[in-house]
Motif scaffolding. Structure first.
Motif, PDB file in Angstrom:
ATOM      1  N   UNK A 266       0.813  -1.218   0.000  1.00 27.47           N
ATOM      2  CA  UNK A 266       0.000   0.000   0.000  1.00 27.47           C
ATOM      3  C   UNK A 266       0.843   1.262   0.000  1.00 27.47           C
ATOM      4  N   UNK A 267       2.156   1.115   0.023  1.00 31.70           N
ATOM      5  CA  UNK A 267       3.051   2.267   0.132  1.00 31.70           C
ATOM      6  C   UNK A 267       3.663   2.642  -1.204  1.00 31.70           C
ATOM      7  N   UNK A 268       4.044   1.643  -1.996  1.00 32.10           N
ATOM      8  CA  UNK A 268       4.745   1.915  -3.252  1.00 32.10           C
ATOM      9  C   UNK A 268       4.348   0.885  -4.302  1.00 32.10           C
ATOM     10  N   UNK A 269       4.576   1.232  -5.557  1.00 32.21           N
ATOM     11  CA  UNK A 269       4.355   0.284  -6.652  1.00 32.21           C
ATOM     12  C   UNK A 269       5.541  -0.676  -6.700  1.00 32.21           C
ATOM     13  N   UNK A 270       5.489  -1.729  -5.924  1.00 34.45           N
ATOM     14  CA  UNK A 270       6.582  -2.696  -5.974  1.00 34.45           C
ATOM     15  C   UNK A 270       6.368  -3.686  -7.112  1.00 34.45           C
ATOM     16  N   UNK A 271       7.394  -4.492  -7.402  1.00 31.14           N
ATOM     17  CA  UNK A 271       7.314  -5.446  -8.510  1.00 31.14           C
ATOM     18  C   UNK A 271       6.144  -6.404  -8.350  1.00 31.14           C
ATOM     19  N   UNK A 272       5.910  -6.869  -7.109  1.00 35.31           N
ATOM     20  CA  UNK A 272       4.874  -7.877  -6.881  1.00 35.31           C
ATOM     21  C   UNK A 272       3.499  -7.356  -7.286  1.00 35.31           C
ATOM     22  N   UNK A 273       3.194  -6.105  -6.937  1.00 36.05           N
ATOM     23  CA  UNK A 273       1.884  -5.549  -7.266  1.00 36.05           C
ATOM     24  C   UNK A 273       1.740  -5.338  -8.766  1.00 36.05           C
ATOM     25  N   UNK A 274       2.746  -4.731  -9.393  1.00 37.74           N
ATOM     26  CA  UNK A 274       2.671  -4.466 -10.833  1.00 37.74           C
ATOM     27  C   UNK A 274       2.569  -5.774 -11.616  1.00 37.74           C
ATOM     28  N   UNK A 275       3.374  -6.768 -11.251  1.00 38.10           N
ATOM     29  CA  UNK A 275       3.360  -8.040 -11.973  1.00 38.10           C
ATOM     30  C   UNK A 275       2.032  -8.760 -11.781  1.00 38.10           C
ATOM     31  N   UNK A 276       1.447  -8.652 -10.582  1.00 35.60           N
ATOM     32  CA  UNK A 276       0.159  -9.301 -10.326  1.00 35.60           C
ATOM     33  C   UNK A 276      -0.939  -8.694 -11.197  1.00 35.60           C
ATOM     34  N   UNK A 277      -0.949  -7.367 -11.305  1.00 40.02           N
ATOM     35  CA  UNK A 277      -1.970  -6.698 -12.126  1.00 40.02           C
ATOM     36  C   UNK A 277      -1.746  -7.000 -13.611  1.00 40.02           C
ATOM     37  N   UNK A 278      -0.472  -7.012 -14.048  1.00 42.47           N
ATOM     38  CA  UNK A 278      -0.183  -7.328 -15.443  1.00 42.47           C
ATOM     39  C   UNK A 278      -0.629  -8.742 -15.786  1.00 42.47           C
ATOM     40  N   UNK A 279      -0.448  -9.662 -14.871  1.00 40.75           N
ATOM     41  CA  UNK A 279      -0.762 -11.061 -15.139  1.00 40.75           C
ATOM     42  C   UNK A 279      -2.265 -11.322 -15.162  1.00 40.75           C
ATOM     43  N   UNK A 280      -2.992 -10.805 -14.188  1.00 33.72           N
ATOM     44  CA  UNK A 280      -4.395 -11.156 -14.034  1.00 33.72           C
ATOM     45  C   UNK A 280      -5.366 -10.062 -14.438  1.00 33.72           C
ATOM     46  N   UNK A 281      -4.852  -8.865 -14.769  1.00 34.23           N
ATOM     47  CA  UNK A 281      -5.762  -7.763 -15.052  1.00 34.23           C
ATOM     48  C   UNK A 281      -6.336  -7.214 -13.758  1.00 34.23           C
ATOM     49  N   UNK A 282      -7.192  -6.211 -13.869  1.00 36.55           N
ATOM     50  CA  UNK A 282      -7.758  -5.634 -12.647  1.00 36.55           C
ATOM     51  C   UNK A 282      -9.063  -4.928 -12.959  1.00 36.55           C
ATOM     52  N   UNK A 283     -10.065  -5.209 -12.163  1.00 33.66           N
ATOM     53  CA  UNK A 283     -11.336  -4.519 -12.258  1.00 33.66           C
ATOM     54  C   UNK A 283     -11.426  -3.585 -11.069  1.00 33.66           C
ATOM     55  N   UNK A 284     -11.295  -2.313 -11.321  1.00 31.67           N
ATOM     56  CA  UNK A 284     -11.237  -1.360 -10.225  1.00 31.67           C
ATOM     57  C   UNK A 284     -12.302  -0.301 -10.326  1.00 31.67           C
ATOM     58  N   UNK A 285     -12.071   0.816  -9.636  1.00 35.44           N
ATOM     59  CA  UNK A 285     -13.050   1.894  -9.553  1.00 35.44           C
ATOM     60  C   UNK A 285     -13.350   2.488 -10.918  1.00 35.44           C
ATOM     61  N   UNK A 286     -12.326   2.580 -11.791  1.00 33.73           N
ATOM     62  CA  UNK A 286     -12.483   3.275 -13.063  1.00 33.73           C
ATOM     63  C   UNK A 286     -12.870   2.354 -14.220  1.00 33.73           C
ATOM     64  N   UNK A 287     -12.811   1.060 -14.017  1.00 32.67           N
ATOM     65  CA  UNK A 287     -13.127   0.138 -15.101  1.00 32.67           C
ATOM     66  C   UNK A 287     -12.270  -1.111 -15.048  1.00 32.67           C
ATOM     67  N   UNK A 288     -12.216  -1.826 -16.157  1.00 30.53           N
ATOM     68  CA  UNK A 288     -11.558  -3.131 -16.218  1.00 30.53           C
ATOM     69  C   UNK A 288     -10.282  -3.045 -17.042  1.00 30.53           C
ATOM     70  N   UNK A 289      -9.151  -3.294 -16.409  1.00 29.23           N
ATOM     71  CA  UNK A 289      -7.877  -3.375 -17.123  1.00 29.23           C
ATOM     72  C   UNK A 289      -7.661  -4.826 -17.557  1.00 29.23           C
ATOM     73  N   UNK A 290      -7.394  -5.083 -18.836  1.00 31.27           N
ATOM     74  CA  UNK A 290      -7.225  -6.464 -19.293  1.00 31.27           C
ATOM     75  C   UNK A 290      -5.903  -7.067 -18.823  1.00 31.27           C
ATOM     76  N   UNK A 291      -5.831  -8.380 -18.888  1.00 33.41           N
ATOM     77  CA  UNK A 291      -4.592  -9.072 -18.537  1.00 33.41           C
ATOM     78  C   UNK A 291      -3.546  -8.905 -19.631  1.00 33.41           C
ATOM     79  N   UNK A 292      -2.298  -8.729 -19.224  1.00 32.14           N
ATOM     80  CA  UNK A 292      -1.177  -8.660 -20.164  1.00 32.14           C
ATOM     81  C   UNK A 292      -0.319  -9.923 -20.040  1.00 32.14           C
ATOM     82  N   UNK A 293      -0.896 -10.990 -19.528  1.00 34.21           N
ATOM     83  CA  UNK A 293      -0.161 -12.221 -19.305  1.00 34.21           C
ATOM     84  C   UNK A 293       0.440 -12.747 -20.606  1.00 34.21           C
ATOM     85  N   UNK A 294       1.768 -13.007 -20.602  1.00 34.16           N
ATOM     86  CA  UNK A 294       2.540 -13.558 -21.719  1.00 34.16           C
ATOM     87  C   UNK A 294       2.726 -12.566 -22.867  1.00 34.16           C
ATOM     88  N   UNK A 295       2.247 -11.332 -22.714  1.00 35.09           N
ATOM     89  CA  UNK A 295       2.517 -10.326 -23.741  1.00 35.09           C
ATOM     90  C   UNK A 295       3.876  -9.675 -23.512  1.00 35.09           C
TER      91      UNK A 295
END
Length: 314
Positions: A266-295
């Motif tokens: 919750x403090x910084x954009x660390x590798x674990x958070x960025x990689x998790x969102x890139x892999x699985x995508x994210x549905x958040x307050x503003x909408x749905x970010x698609x997965x970038x897995x294997x791209x």
């Protein structure tokens, strides 16, 4: 019938002349495949024209005959006539031509542009992986900027500020509204494991009804949610430290960094958070970010995380 044959010949000549007029330049090369293709077109046009003429003539002049099959469908019978001789010969010839084409005319184990492209791509990827196996932070940052401009800027903007609220502003760690939305609804990330799970070891975050303040023993109230959201958005400063300790620290750690990757930082954009969102995508307050897995490969993912961290809070 004579007039039909003459008409068919004229049609064949016209079609072949039109084909040569449109693609004639392709036949003035040493590539015999082009000539073979033109020959095949001539054969198809000729055979198709005369077959059509033959059956048109039969429909006009012939009558059905032969032994009827026993089966009938809605009173309609079927004759036990053999297949047309010309059709059978053409079918066998076509099968023979197929084997010739695959083994001699254009062998499947011969040179192909697609095969060459695949070999060159694999060679380049191996060279890339070897060259950038252990890049320093400065190199990762520069590489990440290029990746960001291609993959992320269409939604987040070239300046990463979210295009006037259309996507997450990556120059800021997180907004109070985003934190409050997650507290109220739970983790809105989506992934292949479980709906709402970003893949962290501690699993999906429950919504407000499932979050309790250890200090009071009661579910977190709307007012407490607003206060702790502002606390987190302000970089873990200001009012709300006590609520954070009672509600959030058990999963995100006392310092909010996610207990070494067990939950989101919750403090910084660390590798674990960025990689998790890139892999699985994210549905958040503003909408749905698609997965970038294997791209992106592993180095590119780390580079993107490095660049996002470097954006800082403006």
């Amino acid at each position: 019938m004579k007039s039909m044959v003459i008409g068919g010949i004229i049609l064949i000549i016209a079609l072949m002349a039109g084909t040569y007029f449109v693609a004639g330049d392709a036949f003035n090369t040493d590539d015999y495949i082009n000539a073979l293709t033109f020959l095949g077109a001539a054969a198809i046009i000729t055979i198709s024209t005369f077959v059509v003429l033959k059956y048109i003539n039969q429909m006009k002049n012939d009558t059905a005959s032969g032994e009827l099959a026993d089966e009938k469908w809605d009173g309609i019978g079927e004759y036990k006539n053999p297949i047309p001789t010309g059709w059978g010969i053409a079918f066998i010839v076509l099968i023979g031509w197929m084997f010739w084409y695959f083994t001699v005319g254009y062998p499947i184990n011969g040179f192909s542009q697609i095969g060459q492209w695949n070999e060159e791509t694999n060679e380049y990827n191996a060279k890339f992986e070897s060259k950038w196996q252990n890049p320093n932070e400065q190199t990762l940052n520069a590489m990440g900027q290029s990746i960001f401009l291609v993959q992320c800027a269409p939604c987040h903007g070239n300046d990463a500020e979210g295009i006037n609220g259309k996507a997450q502003d990556l120059t800021k760690r997180i907004s109070a509204a985003s934190v409050e939305a997650v507290i109220k609804q739970g983790s809105l990330a989506i992934g292949p494991k479980v709906e709402g799970n970003l893949g962290y070891a501690m699993g999906m975050m429950p919504g407000q009804d499932g979050l309790f303040n250890a200090n009071t023993g009661m579910p977190i109230s709307d007012e407490e949610a607003k206060i702790v959201s502002a606390y987190i958005a302000n970089g873990m400063t200001g009012e709300g430290a006590e609520i954070f300790m009672g509600v959030c620290s058990s999963c995100h750690g006392v310092d909010g960094t996610g207990m070494e990757g067990m939950s989101p930082n919750l403090v910084a954009y660390d590798d674990a958070l960025v990689l998790a969102v890139l892999k699985d995508g994210k549905k958040g307050l503003l909408g749905h970010m698609p997965s970038f897995n294997e791209r992106l490969n592993e180095t590119q993912e780390k580079a993107l995380a490095s660049y996002i961290r470097s954006l800082g809070d403006k």
